[in-house]
Design an enzyme around this catalytic site. Sequence first.
Site, PDB file in Angstrom:
ATOM      1  N   PHE A 472      49.779  35.827  47.103  1.00 41.51           N
ATOM      2  CA  PHE A 472      48.908  35.690  45.926  1.00 41.51           C
ATOM      3  C   PHE A 472      47.457  35.414  46.318  1.00 41.51           C
ATOM      4  O   PHE A 472      46.818  34.529  45.768  1.00 41.51           O
ATOM      5  CB  PHE A 472      49.427  34.585  44.988  1.00 41.51           C
ATOM      6  CG  PHE A 472      50.834  34.806  44.508  1.00 41.51           C
ATOM      7  CD1 PHE A 472      51.101  35.709  43.489  1.00 41.51           C
ATOM      8  CD2 PHE A 472      51.899  34.128  45.080  1.00 41.51           C
ATOM      9  CE1 PHE A 472      52.406  35.921  43.045  1.00 41.51           C
ATOM     10  CE2 PHE A 472      53.203  34.333  44.652  1.00 41.51           C
ATOM     11  CZ  PHE A 472      53.462  35.227  43.633  1.00 41.51           C
ATOM     12  N   HIS A 473      46.940  36.213  47.270  1.00 42.67           N
ATOM     13  CA  HIS A 473      45.561  36.024  47.731  1.00 42.67           C
ATOM     14  C   HIS A 473      44.740  37.315  47.662  1.00 42.67           C
ATOM     15  O   HIS A 473      44.100  37.697  48.640  1.00 42.67           O
ATOM     16  CB  HIS A 473      45.555  35.498  49.174  1.00 42.67           C
ATOM     17  CG  HIS A 473      46.182  34.163  49.338  1.00 42.67           C
ATOM     18  ND1 HIS A 473      46.691  33.714  50.552  1.00 42.67           N
ATOM     19  CD2 HIS A 473      46.398  33.154  48.457  1.00 42.67           C
ATOM     20  CE1 HIS A 473      47.183  32.501  50.396  1.00 42.67           C
ATOM     21  NE2 HIS A 473      47.022  32.141  49.133  1.00 42.67           N
ATOM     22  N   PRO A 474      44.705  38.018  46.527  1.00 43.57           N
ATOM     23  CA  PRO A 474      43.910  39.252  46.472  1.00 43.57           C
ATOM     24  C   PRO A 474      42.414  38.956  46.512  1.00 43.57           C
ATOM     25  O   PRO A 474      41.944  37.966  45.959  1.00 43.57           O
ATOM     26  CB  PRO A 474      44.313  39.875  45.125  1.00 43.57           C
ATOM     27  CG  PRO A 474      44.721  38.719  44.284  1.00 43.57           C
ATOM     28  CD  PRO A 474      45.360  37.735  45.233  1.00 43.57           C
TER      29      PRO A 474
END
Length: 556
Positions: A472-474
Amino acid sequence: MQFDYIIIGAGSAGNVLATRLTEDPNTSVLLLEAGGPDYRFDFRTQMPAALAFPLQGKRYNWAYETEPEPFMNNRRMECGRGKGLGGSSLINGMCYIRGNALDLDNWAQEPGLENWSYLDCLPYYRKAETRDVGENDYHGGDGPVSVTTSKPGVNPLFEAMIEAGVQAGYPRTDDLNGYQQEGFGPMDRTVTPQGRRASTARGYLDQAKSRPNLTIRTHAMTDHIIFDGKRAVGVEWLEGDSTIPTRATANKEVLLCAGAIASPQILQRSGVGNAELLAEFDIPLVHELPGVGENLQDHLEMYLQYECKEPVSLYPALQWWNQPKIGAEWLFGGTGVGASNHFEAGGFIRSREEFAWPNIQYHFLPVAINYNGSNAVKEHGFQCHVGSMRSPSRGHVRIKSRDPHQHPAILFNYMSHEQDWQEFRDAIRITREIMHQPALDQYRGREISPGTECQTDEQLDEFVRNHAETAFHPCGTCKMGYDEMSVVDGEGRVHGLEGLRVVDASIMPQIITGNLNATTIMIGEKIADMIRGQEALPRSTAGYFVANGMPVRAKK
């Protein structure tokens, strides 16, 4: 309605800007948020241990899905993003990790980004932070974000996992955000002294929301930015279920802080981006910037899970009959199992000497379960989350419609380079070696996942294809820089336009070595000073570790 500034997105960066800009009582700000309030009595977002719950619904999560990922057996993969005051800081894992000093020094090597070096940024990390054990050269003591350090004795598995990493020959570090990131050690978390999630809504907006010069609109879905020629002059949005747009004008600037998925989407709907894509949807071209929505990056990770031979894991906390007591301890005392996110130990290592700084991250968790709360192993267990940090793979975000409610096409192109596969094979094998160190002998049972039968390169690759998940690190989709694919300059100003900035994780030129929230907040603090025309905080003189070709681990 007229304001000096309109901020789109009340997330990790937007709330920083709203708070800092309204410190001047003569500056008026409108803050637009597509989600709702951060309800303080909703344990799902306020209890650290409940971090999986917001990812399971759509009240606080945009719940995007990728297009079929071609190198991941065409899986459509989860891409959760925060919705509501606080943005993704309202639903993240609360790990306070800034990345490596060399990440920022690497950004600063790009022409025009020289003032984004680590020592230039460190004062802004410190400005944002209040660390529970006090300030020093690396940490702040009076900032809006509460940071909690791991305390000894919480769970014996934390100390055992760190010790196992050291026994495998890797360094020990007492502060993953201090002098040396490389190594294994305790992990700081964005949790208040009262055991509550420290989102930017709590840390920043709580001090700003009563100011008469700040107007906050929730359930306000931005449709597009309004331009007069090449100047951004306002925003149109839809309130609640309304189909009739509301508009406001910005006397000074529009500040786009909607995150790595929504910021490029809003630019594209507003006529800024790839001309061919916009023509496909009959969107009038305001300014051609082919880099909008490109350069998408993320961290991919796997879970290596083990049975725990002693009853010290969090497995009992998953049983419904234990949860009322956990909830009461947290609600009334801010203590107990509910008051921690349980990511209290981790590490960063180089898998090979060719990497100048760590390329693999570990999160340790004293339970065997998926990040989103699914597939819990029904026994005592523990796991390592492990993944590569700076994949060369790049993807994109592209609108599929002019309708703001329609999710965009998201493709990360995970695992599209041979380097990705080598790093993940190395990561699994190194993790197994760490897990078999003496420090874990009394706890470690059988390997649950991937399972001991999974050994060859081909077997490991297939496991990654089927089971690796997003961390969850875009980021990176409106990248900062001055080449032909850059979208903003070193102050977040959109190239070729006036009165418009992007300020969020989308402007990161390259993903950092670690979780993104702390650095996104820092970006908000740093650009807030630029917007106000204030002199930058004095450059830090703190030292920091550089491996300079040192062996990745000590010889046994």
